[in-house]
Design an enzyme around this catalytic site. Sequence first.
Site, short mmCIF file in Angstrom:
data_model
loop_
_atom_site.label_atom_id
_atom_site.label_comp_id
_atom_site.label_asym_id
_atom_site.label_seq_id
_atom_site.Cartn_x
_atom_site.Cartn_y
_atom_site.Cartn_z
N TRP A 69 -7.18 -1.36 -13.56
CA TRP A 69 -5.96 -0.23 -14.22
C TRP A 69 -5.80 1.10 -13.52
O TRP A 69 -4.72 1.70 -13.89
CB TRP A 69 -6.03 -0.33 -15.84
CG TRP A 69 -5.63 -1.94 -16.30
CD1 TRP A 69 -5.02 -2.65 -15.67
CD2 TRP A 69 -5.85 -1.90 -17.89
NE1 TRP A 69 -5.19 -3.83 -16.64
CE2 TRP A 69 -5.34 -3.30 -17.67
CE3 TRP A 69 -6.29 -1.39 -18.80
CZ2 TRP A 69 -5.10 -4.02 -19.07
CZ3 TRP A 69 -6.20 -2.16 -19.97
CH2 TRP A 69 -5.79 -3.29 -20.20
N HIS A 111 -14.72 2.30 -5.45
CA HIS A 111 -13.30 2.21 -4.99
C HIS A 111 -12.76 3.04 -4.20
O HIS A 111 -13.40 4.22 -4.11
CB HIS A 111 -12.79 2.27 -6.77
CG HIS A 111 -11.53 1.78 -6.35
ND1 HIS A 111 -10.38 2.86 -5.83
CD2 HIS A 111 -10.38 0.58 -6.21
CE1 HIS A 111 -9.14 2.17 -5.75
NE2 HIS A 111 -9.26 0.75 -5.88
N GLU A 125 -10.36 5.04 -3.84
CA GLU A 125 -10.04 6.11 -4.31
C GLU A 125 -11.34 7.34 -4.76
O GLU A 125 -11.14 8.39 -4.68
CB GLU A 125 -9.37 6.03 -5.64
CG GLU A 125 -7.65 5.68 -5.34
CD GLU A 125 -7.14 4.53 -6.37
OE1 GLU A 125 -7.35 4.45 -7.37
OE2 GLU A 125 -6.36 3.72 -5.63
N GLU A 148 -11.17 -4.21 0.19
CA GLU A 148 -10.14 -3.54 0.18
C GLU A 148 -9.66 -2.67 1.16
O GLU A 148 -10.07 -1.48 1.04
CB GLU A 148 -9.90 -2.71 -1.21
CG GLU A 148 -10.28 -3.51 -2.45
CD GLU A 148 -9.83 -3.01 -3.75
OE1 GLU A 148 -9.07 -3.41 -4.65
OE2 GLU A 148 -10.36 -1.85 -4.09
N GLY A 190 -2.01 -0.14 -2.91
CA GLY A 190 -0.67 0.45 -3.61
C GLY A 190 0.46 0.70 -2.47
O GLY A 190 1.07 1.56 -2.82
N GLY A 237 -4.78 -4.08 -8.46
CA GLY A 237 -4.25 -2.68 -8.98
C GLY A 237 -3.20 -2.93 -9.68
O GLY A 237 -2.86 -3.12 -10.89
N GLY A 238 -2.01 -2.42 -9.22
CA GLY A 238 -0.57 -2.23 -9.95
C GLY A 238 -0.18 -3.61 -10.65
O GLY A 238 0.46 -3.53 -11.72
P1 PGA Z 1 -3.09 -2.36 -5.68
O1 PGA Z 1 -4.71 -1.83 -5.92
O2 PGA Z 1 -3.16 -3.85 -6.25
O3 PGA Z 1 -2.18 -1.46 -6.39
O4 PGA Z 1 -2.77 -2.23 -4.26
C1 PGA Z 1 -5.66 -2.56 -5.68
C2 PGA Z 1 -7.14 -1.49 -6.13
O5 PGA Z 1 -7.00 -0.22 -5.74
O6 PGA Z 1 -8.00 -2.18 -6.48
#
Ligand code: PGA
Length: 249
Positions: free
Chosen positions: A12, A95, A97, A165, A171, A231-232
């Site tokens: 999330w 992750h 980020e 990923e 995203g 994610g989204g």
């Molecule tokens: P996303 O993010 O599905 O929004 O592309 C995936 C994630 O960062 O785990």
Amino acid sequence: MSGRRKVVAGNWKMNHGPAAAAEFFEGLGMPPSGPRVMIFPPAIALPAAVAAVGAHGGVDLGVQNLHEAESGAFTGEISAAMAIEAGAVAALVGHSERRHVFGESDARIAAKAVRAAGSGLEPVVCVGETRGERRAGRRQEVLHRQIDAALEVLAPGTAFLVAYEPVWAIGTGETATPADAAEAHAILRARLAAAHGESAAQVPILYGGSVKPGNAAELMAAQGVDGVLVGGASLKAADFRAIIEAALP
Ligand code: PGA
């Protein structure tokens, strides 16, 4: 067939506090049996998620990050023991980020993976190349470097997961093609086997990056893709449920 159970995990990020978490699980209901379902809410929403899942069952909860130290003067951080006390069974580490926005190094991520595993949380080690690295033909080198840092410190037989990923797909609405994902997963699977031998066959490798109800089935059907990290599209119960259903045989 690998024999590995499919995994559908939702990250999330910085969305859904306690009230929204409770509402999400009410909307999700009891997930269909078969795939392992995991959700990584913000840590502050974890107790509300535990309470909501308690009624429905069927979802493993985790944290999105943790500190590698046992405890101490680390303002704003949470420890593995606290996460477990609050009901987490798993932890995302590395992750994209965390790597690219918060500047976490491979060594730091490895330390977090060790702390999680040593405390009884299953680490989900996230790896993936940036667009620039991909264009420069460096995908394999980057994946090797990132996964090796974790494999060197996690003992063979440790329960953990890997998530591939690609940073350019997170995203952005852009996804790896199933063939592309299969190629990256094969690179990672080979590295796991080389480092950890037979026990590595148990480790699921998930794909993440713009997974949605409309593309989840074909991505999960790709060779070596054991599930997805979403994610989204994990924020809305109906979308996430559709992705879980896409994992059913
Ligand atoms: P996303 O993010 O599905 O929004 O592309 C995936 C994630 O960062 O785990």
